[in-house]
Design a protein around this motif. Structure first.
Motif, PDB file in Angstrom:
ATOM      1  N   ASP A 361      -7.599  -6.340   5.938  1.00 10.64           N
ATOM      2  CA  ASP A 361      -8.229  -7.112   4.870  1.00 10.64           C
ATOM      3  C   ASP A 361      -7.396  -6.925   3.595  1.00 10.64           C
ATOM      4  OD1 ASP A 361      -9.716  -8.268   2.936  1.00 10.64           O
ATOM      5  OD2 ASP A 361     -11.536  -7.064   3.240  1.00 10.64           O
ATOM      6  N   LYS A 362      -6.454  -7.843   3.384  1.00 15.55           N
ATOM      7  CA  LYS A 362      -5.477  -7.668   2.287  1.00 15.55           C
ATOM      8  C   LYS A 362      -6.133  -7.729   0.903  1.00 15.55           C
ATOM      9  CE  LYS A 362      -1.497  -8.316   4.986  1.00 15.55           C
ATOM     10  NZ  LYS A 362      -1.621  -9.375   5.966  1.00 15.55           N
ATOM     11  N   GLU A 363      -7.375  -8.268   0.872  1.00 17.78           N
ATOM     12  CA  GLU A 363      -8.089  -8.291  -0.419  1.00 17.78           C
ATOM     13  C   GLU A 363      -8.295  -6.868  -0.945  1.00 17.78           C
ATOM     14  OE1 GLU A 363      -9.365 -10.979  -2.431  1.00 17.78           O
ATOM     15  OE2 GLU A 363      -7.738 -11.821  -1.227  1.00 17.78           O
ATOM     16  N   LEU A 364      -8.325  -5.913  -0.006  1.00 17.42           N
ATOM     17  CA  LEU A 364      -8.553  -4.520  -0.404  1.00 17.42           C
ATOM     18  C   LEU A 364      -7.416  -3.991  -1.282  1.00 17.42           C
ATOM     19  CD1 LEU A 364      -9.876  -2.840   2.888  1.00 17.42           C
ATOM     20  CD2 LEU A 364     -11.175  -3.797   1.001  1.00 17.42           C
ATOM     21  N   LEU A 365      -6.227  -4.588  -1.117  1.00 18.14           N
ATOM     22  CA  LEU A 365      -5.072  -4.131  -1.926  1.00 18.14           C
ATOM     23  C   LEU A 365      -5.386  -4.245  -3.420  1.00 18.14           C
ATOM     24  CD1 LEU A 365      -2.198  -5.800   0.131  1.00 18.14           C
ATOM     25  CD2 LEU A 365      -2.482  -3.336  -0.216  1.00 18.14           C
ATOM     26  N   LYS A 366      -6.208  -5.236  -3.765  1.00 17.11           N
ATOM     27  CA  LYS A 366      -6.547  -5.447  -5.178  1.00 17.11           C
ATOM     28  C   LYS A 366      -7.413  -4.314  -5.735  1.00 17.11           C
ATOM     29  CE  LYS A 366      -6.274 -10.439  -4.781  1.00 17.11           C
ATOM     30  NZ  LYS A 366      -7.069 -11.553  -4.317  1.00 17.11           N
ATOM     31  N   LEU A 367      -8.051  -3.573  -4.830  1.00 16.73           N
ATOM     32  CA  LEU A 367      -8.943  -2.498  -5.282  1.00 16.73           C
ATOM     33  C   LEU A 367      -8.201  -1.182  -5.519  1.00 16.73           C
ATOM     34  CD1 LEU A 367     -11.907  -3.073  -2.782  1.00 16.73           C
ATOM     35  CD2 LEU A 367     -11.736  -3.859  -5.157  1.00 16.73           C
ATOM     36  N   LEU A 368      -6.922  -1.130  -5.126  1.00 16.22           N
ATOM     37  CA  LEU A 368      -6.192   0.142  -5.256  1.00 16.22           C
ATOM     38  C   LEU A 368      -5.978   0.487  -6.721  1.00 16.22           C
ATOM     39  CD1 LEU A 368      -3.427  -0.249  -2.502  1.00 16.22           C
ATOM     40  CD2 LEU A 368      -5.599   0.969  -2.358  1.00 16.22           C
ATOM     41  N   PRO A 369      -6.133   1.757  -7.069  1.00 12.93           N
ATOM     42  CA  PRO A 369      -5.851   2.127  -8.458  1.00 12.93           C
ATOM     43  C   PRO A 369      -4.338   2.048  -8.706  1.00 12.93           C
ATOM     44  CG  PRO A 369      -6.292   4.084  -7.139  1.00 12.93           C
ATOM     45  CD  PRO A 369      -6.514   2.907  -6.245  1.00 12.93           C
ATOM     46  N   LYS A 370      -3.961   1.864  -9.948  1.00 13.62           N
ATOM     47  CA  LYS A 370      -2.545   1.843 -10.343  1.00 13.62           C
ATOM     48  C   LYS A 370      -1.887   3.139  -9.863  1.00 13.62           C
ATOM     49  CE  LYS A 370      -0.575   1.640 -14.887  1.00 13.62           C
ATOM     50  NZ  LYS A 370       0.518   1.126 -15.298  1.00 13.62           N
ATOM     51  N   ASN A 371      -0.598   3.069  -9.584  1.00 15.19           N
ATOM     52  CA  ASN A 371       0.175   4.266  -9.241  1.00 15.19           C
ATOM     53  C   ASN A 371      -0.256   4.966  -7.961  1.00 15.19           C
ATOM     54  OD1 ASN A 371       1.922   4.110 -11.342  1.00 15.19           O
ATOM     55  ND2 ASN A 371       0.651   5.341 -12.720  1.00 15.19           N
ATOM     56  N   CYS A 372      -0.689   4.219  -6.972  1.00 14.37           N
ATOM     57  CA  CYS A 372      -0.940   4.893  -5.705  1.00 14.37           C
ATOM     58  C   CYS A 372       0.362   4.888  -4.894  1.00 14.37           C
ATOM     59  CB  CYS A 372      -2.078   4.240  -4.935  1.00 14.37           C
ATOM     60  SG  CYS A 372      -1.818   2.531  -4.660  1.00 14.37           S
ATOM     61  N   VAL A 373       0.379   5.695  -3.849  1.00 16.33           N
ATOM     62  CA  VAL A 373       1.572   5.782  -3.000  1.00 16.33           C
ATOM     63  C   VAL A 373       1.190   5.329  -1.597  1.00 16.33           C
ATOM     64  CG1 VAL A 373       3.357   7.309  -2.063  1.00 16.33           C
ATOM     65  CG2 VAL A 373       2.411   7.771  -4.325  1.00 16.33           C
ATOM     66  N   LEU A 374       1.913   4.363  -1.064  1.00 15.94           N
ATOM     67  CA  LEU A 374       1.718   3.907   0.319  1.00 15.94           C
ATOM     68  C   LEU A 374       2.906   4.416   1.135  1.00 15.94           C
ATOM     69  CD1 LEU A 374      -0.274   2.035  -1.146  1.00 15.94           C
ATOM     70  CD2 LEU A 374       0.603   0.122   0.185  1.00 15.94           C
ATOM     71  N   THR A 375       2.642   4.982   2.308  1.00 17.55           N
ATOM     72  CA  THR A 375       3.758   5.525   3.097  1.00 17.55           C
ATOM     73  C   THR A 375       3.820   4.881   4.487  1.00 17.55           C
ATOM     74  OG1 THR A 375       2.344   7.327   3.865  1.00 17.55           O
ATOM     75  CG2 THR A 375       3.687   7.783   1.924  1.00 17.55           C
ATOM     76  N   PRO A 376       4.147   3.595   4.578  1.00 19.46           N
ATOM     77  CA  PRO A 376       4.163   2.936   5.884  1.00 19.46           C
ATOM     78  C   PRO A 376       5.435   3.211   6.686  1.00 19.46           C
ATOM     79  CG  PRO A 376       4.778   1.379   4.177  1.00 19.46           C
ATOM     80  CD  PRO A 376       4.454   2.676   3.485  1.00 19.46           C
TER      81      PRO A 376
END
Ligand SMILES: NC(=O)C1=CN([C@@H]2O[C@H](COP(=O)(O)OP(=O)(O)OC[C@H]3O[C@@H](n4cnc5c(N)ncnc54)[C@H](O)[C@@H]3O)[C@@H](O)[C@H]2O)[C@@H](O)CC1
Ligand SMILES: [K+]
Length: 519
Positions: A361-376
């Motif tokens: 659910d890519k809409e969830l990306l909008k809920l991420l706080p600024k400056n998070c780290v994603l490690t895919p």
């Protein structure tokens, strides 16, 4: 170490010529001289047939100048001019004349497949066909020449870049690139040397310092940087003698599901070993005894649910929360995850199933706080950004993702690339032994541990990735590649820190004397 674009390297050439009052032919002589010194130091006068394939631009000019220097030292040189165009560069022509004045035998002109020489099995091939000026696909017969050289299986030295490789954009034809045994590259490595599609062509990179203008190099910003030991030494924050565990933050690791508690165990251990003051894990109830037994240093909050996390209500006392390792993607987990993101304000590190949930659910990306780290890893990245056409397209898509979430994206791989907005930080450590289950969980723990200690998220990601890789390199010296397991990365993390300030050339037993700082 900055990775300059082809355009920037040409500007650096011009700045050097202007500021030192030299001409481009002088600079070419310097470049060819460096390549000659390197080859001469390896061969030490040994007589092998040296086959030099020169284009008609400045890379070809390098090849001819190198050929002349080798001839002067009585090497057995056979030179060929790959006559793909009549537009010969000025420096090529000057070196063509100089070559003819040195050798009785002129370079042989190649104009079609019929002209290709047989390359003896014991030959040393020098590839000076194209350098950083290549900007369109090779003519068919030139591609055939590249294939002919590759099929000869001889030891091949590429000058500046393996011919056929594009520097600033995707290489259009991966069958038309020289497979270099060694690449003697001028001044700085080039970005595609570290990208998955092209890295295999530029095996064993030797950077030859040709003394390009120091001011230009220092002042010119680059999109890409190769992260090496001197870069991370500057990032390390020494510890104050009067610090206490509260100084180094409190991390929360959220994850785990029935059968996957090991992921949390690895992440929390790594987080502690990276230096977090305190760690807590939030896991399904069935993991309680496992966690308390495996990691007595960590606190455990067990959720009511036994097998999957459903409710993610956690307090806001943490400096950072890592979420996703071993989490699973159960429908109920998804619901709880969404609710958590709607209210969470704490800094986040998102890995594994948290990324898979975001991809669902890519809409969830909008809920991420600024400056998070994603490690895919690449599979998780593809689920987030869609299929890419090539490595450059992948970077472009990752830049868009980083900008849209205003956070850091760590693309895991042989050369892990940390992307922040349009900056790429390419890691130089690590080895194939680290391609083992749980290695990513350890990285998540390390990055989280650094953030809670006060490292900004970008530094934590870049430094954490370097440490993770250098620790893997140290561990592999004991375990070999095959036997390296993720737990070894945790056991060796202390050595990883100590090694940051240890001179690489100092024997083990005296290395301690050279440590400026240790944790
Ligand atoms: N002062 C300088 O400019 C120096 C240049 N150096 C060498 O110069 C190289 C760059 O030289 P150039 O810019 O002349 O370029 P290259 O020698 O890499 O390529 C030759 C020229 O061919 C043309 N071309 C591009 N793609 C083609 C294709 N597919 N088929 C046919 N022609 C094509 C382009 O006009 C290009 O300039 C560097 O990689 C390095 O080896 C070094 O000698 C250091 C100093
Ligand atoms: K080349």
């Amino acid at each position: 170490m900055k990775l300059f674009s082809a355009k920037q390297l040409k500007e650096a050439d011009q700045a050097t010529e202007k500021n030192e009052g030299i001409t481009s032919i002088d600079l070419m002589e310097r470049a060819a001289g460096q390549a000659f010194e390197w080859i001469d130091a390896q061969l030490k006068g040994q007589q092998v047939p040296i086959y030099i394939f020169c284009g008609i631009g400045n890379n070809g000019g390098d090849g001819l100048a190198l050929g002349r220097l080798l001839l002067n030292k009585k090497y057995d040189v056979h030179s060929f001019v790959v006559n793909y165009s009549e537009n010969r560069s000025k420096c090529f022509l000057i070196n063509y004349d100089r070559y003819k004045n040195t050798s009785k035998e002129w370079p042989k002109l190649l104009k079609s497949v019929d002209d290709f020489p047989d390359i003896p099995a014991n030959a040393l091939v020098v590839d000076a066909i194209f350098g950083i000026g290549l900007n369109r696909p090779l003519d068919q017969w030139v591609k055939q020449l590249v294939i002919h050289i590759n099929q000869s299986k001889t030891f091949t030295i590429a000058i500046d870049v393996p011919s056929g490789m594009f520097v600033d954009s995707a290489t259009p034809d991966l069958e038309a690139v020289i497979e270099a045994s060694v690449t003697l590259t001028f001044q700085a490595p080039k970005l595609p040397f570290f990208l998955p599609e092209t890295a295999r062509f530029s095996n064993s990179i030797q950077v030859l310092n040709i003394g390009l203008d120091g001011n230009y190099l220092a002042e010119t910003p680059t999109k890409a940087k190769l992260i090496t030991k001197p870069d991370v030494q500057k990032m390390y924050q020494p510890r104050d003698k009067f610090s206490h565990k509260g100084t180094f933050g409190h991390a929360l690791i959220v994850g785990g599901s029935y059968g996957k508690m090991g992921a949390v165990t690895l992440a929390v251990k790594a987080c502690l070993r990276a230096g977090a003051g305190k760690t807590t894990t939030y896991i399904p109830e069935s993991g309680y005894t496992i966690l308390q037994t495996a990691v007595p240093e960590a606190m455990v909050i067990a959720a009511q649910e036994s097998k999957h996390l459903v409710d993610f209500s956690v307090s806001n006392e943490y400096e950072a929360i890592a979420i996703g390792v071993g989490l699973g993607t159960d429908v109920k987990t998804m619901k709880g995850f969404k609710k958590f993101l709607e209210t969470n304000k704490t800094q986040l590190v998102l890995d594994a199933d948290a990324l898979n949930l975001l991809a669902q659910d890519k809409e969830l990306l909008k809920l991420l706080p600024k400056n998070c780290v994603l490690t895919p890893h690449p599979g998780e990245l593809e689920r987030l950004v869609g299929k890419w056409k090539n490595d450059f397209d992948k970077l472009k898509k990752t830049v868009s993702l980083s900008k849209s979430i205003d956070g850091v994206v760590v693309i895991k791989g042989a050369y892990t690339i940390t992307v922040y907005h349009d900056q790429y930080y390419i890691n130089s450590t690590g080895n194939p032994g680290m391609a083992t289950a749980g290695s990513g969980d350890v990285l998540t723990g390390i990055i989280t541990g650094l953030i809670v200690q006060g490292y900004d998220v970008l530094t934590a990601a870049v430094f954490g990735v370097y440490l993770h890789g250098s620790t893997g390199d140290l561990a592999a010296q004991q375990t070999g590649y095959n036997s390296l397991i993720a737990g070894d990365l945790i056991d060796f993390l202390g050595d990883g820190f100590i090694h940051l300030f240890r001179s690489d050339n100092v024997p083990q037993e005296t290395a301690g004397n050279n440590r400026k700082n240790s944790n």
